[in-house]
Write a protein that holds these residues in place. Structure first.
Motif, mmCIF file in Angstrom:
data_model
loop_
_atom_site.group_PDB
_atom_site.id
_atom_site.type_symbol
_atom_site.label_atom_id
_atom_site.label_comp_id
_atom_site.label_asym_id
_atom_site.label_seq_id
_atom_site.Cartn_x
_atom_site.Cartn_y
_atom_site.Cartn_z
ATOM 1 N N VAL A 187 0.836 -1.201 0.000
ATOM 2 C CA VAL A 187 0.000 0.000 0.000
ATOM 3 C C VAL A 187 0.873 1.255 0.000
ATOM 4 N N LEU A 188 1.919 1.263 0.818
ATOM 5 C CA LEU A 188 2.828 2.414 0.843
ATOM 6 C C LEU A 188 3.517 2.605 -0.508
ATOM 7 N N ALA A 190 2.363 1.672 -3.452
ATOM 8 C CA ALA A 190 1.366 2.181 -4.394
ATOM 9 C C ALA A 190 1.112 3.666 -4.166
ATOM 10 N N TRP A 191 1.040 4.070 -2.897
ATOM 11 C CA TRP A 191 0.821 5.491 -2.597
ATOM 12 C C TRP A 191 1.989 6.339 -3.091
ATOM 13 N N LEU A 192 3.205 5.861 -2.896
ATOM 14 C CA LEU A 192 4.360 6.605 -3.372
ATOM 15 C C LEU A 192 4.355 6.751 -4.887
ATOM 16 N N VAL A 194 1.706 6.633 -6.950
ATOM 17 C CA VAL A 194 0.627 7.544 -7.361
ATOM 18 C C VAL A 194 0.986 8.984 -7.012
ATOM 19 N N ASN A 195 1.533 9.184 -5.828
ATOM 20 C CA ASN A 195 1.888 10.535 -5.398
ATOM 21 C C ASN A 195 2.977 11.136 -6.278
ATOM 22 N N SER A 196 3.936 10.297 -6.707
ATOM 23 C CA SER A 196 5.006 10.804 -7.568
ATOM 24 C C SER A 196 4.489 11.188 -8.950
ATOM 25 N N SER A 199 1.796 14.544 -8.156
ATOM 26 C CA SER A 199 2.374 15.721 -7.503
ATOM 27 C C SER A 199 3.551 16.254 -8.307
#
Length: 307
Positions: A187-188, A190-192, A194-196, A199
């Motif tokens: 999950v972390l 995937a979040w990184l 998507v965030n990259s 953002s």
């Protein structure tokens, strides 16, 4: 006693650092939260404080000699972790002495380190520090936890713990190793990712660092760095750094150690080795030759349990 000693040294270090930050905040008028961080703390805030002391040359030498020793001590572990697989497993250096291999790699990385020494070296450092560190390390962690809980198998891991300690691995840790930790790290990751993508990455650009600004009292009330968006080419280079760090893990691991049948067995949670049949990552053996030691050390005992 050792813990008490570490505690006192940590308190002393905190007093030194925050007194320097408070001094700089008072002098510049910038909030202590924005005074300095990262390399700016080392090469700007603390360095400025050293110049205000009596015996500046001595304290400057001691401070930067300490930084040199910290860097050298970190390289011992870093190079050992790199040299061991290259020398022992891949045989990349043939029959050359291990010391020579270490020297070659150290010189090579020293040359790479020269990229960080020019005037724009701080920006190169930020690029290396922001992209190929967080996400690749998380991928390495996921690979290790999946290899332990699913490929090697949690049952085999439990047997290894029993062999080494005499007690089974607690159920809580088994659940965490096999289910909880991989799920959280995925999950972390995937979040990184998507965030990259969504953002806009920024870097800290130095401003108001001209020595003439001090005479004009400009930097008395202004920050020394501002956040600016990264150029597109810099983000592309950062992405290539991430791929260069992550891709060898998947490619080499699958190519060297696993066939498609073994991958399916790993997904099912158990590796099966058929005695008398050769696979891509094993040799043909007879049942009498199978002696498995689950311990991380060789205690001289033999275990005939199947893997």
């Amino acid at each position: 006693r050792q813990l008490q000693s570490k505690f006192y040294w940590q308190v002393l270090a905190g007093l030194c650092i925050y007194s320097i930050l408070g001094f700089r905040s008072f002098k510049t008028g910038v909030s202590i939260d924005d005074v300095s961080a990262g390399s700016g703390l080392t090469f700007v805030a603390i360095t400025e404080a050293v110049t205000q002391m009596n015996g500046t040359p001595f304290f400057a030498f001691v401070f930067f000699f300490m930084l040199f020793n910290l860097g050298i001590s970190s390289q011992f572990g870093t190079l050992a972790g790199l040299v061991t697989p290259l020398y022992n497993d891949l045989k990349l250096f043939g029959k050359a002495r291990k010391e020579l291999c270490v020297a070659i790699l150290a010189i090579f990385f020293c040359l790479i380190g020269l990229l960080f020494t020019p005037g724009n070296g701080e920006y190169m450092l930020q690029l290396f520090n922001n992209f190929p560190v967080t996400m690749p390390l998380l991928v390495v962690g996921i690979t290790e936890i999946v290899a332990t809980g699913w490929i090697f198998g949690i049952d085999n891991f439990d047997k290894a713990i029993i062999d080494m300690t005499g007690a089974p691995c607690p159920l809580y840790f088994k659940i965490c190793i096999k289910y909880v930790s991989p799920a959280i790290m995925v999950v972390l990751l995937a979040w990184l990712m998507v965030n990259s993508i969504i953002s806009v990455d920024t870097y800290q650009a130095f401003v108001n660092c001209n020595p003439d600004d001090a005479a004009l009292n400009i930097n008395k009330t202004m920050m020394f760095t501002v956040d600016k968006p990264l150029p597109g080419w810099a983000r592309a280079v950062g992405g290539l750094m991430i791929v260069a760090c992550v891709l060898p893990i998947a490619v080499y691991g699958v190519w060297k150690h696993m066939t498609w049948e073994e991958i399916k067995q790993a997904i099912n949670g158990r590796r099966v080795y058929v005695i008398g049949e050769a696979s891509k990552s094993s040799v043909t053996v007879s049942p009498a030759d199978v002696k498995v030691n689950y311990a991380a050390h060789d205690d001289g005992n033999e275990y005939n349990n199947p893997i």
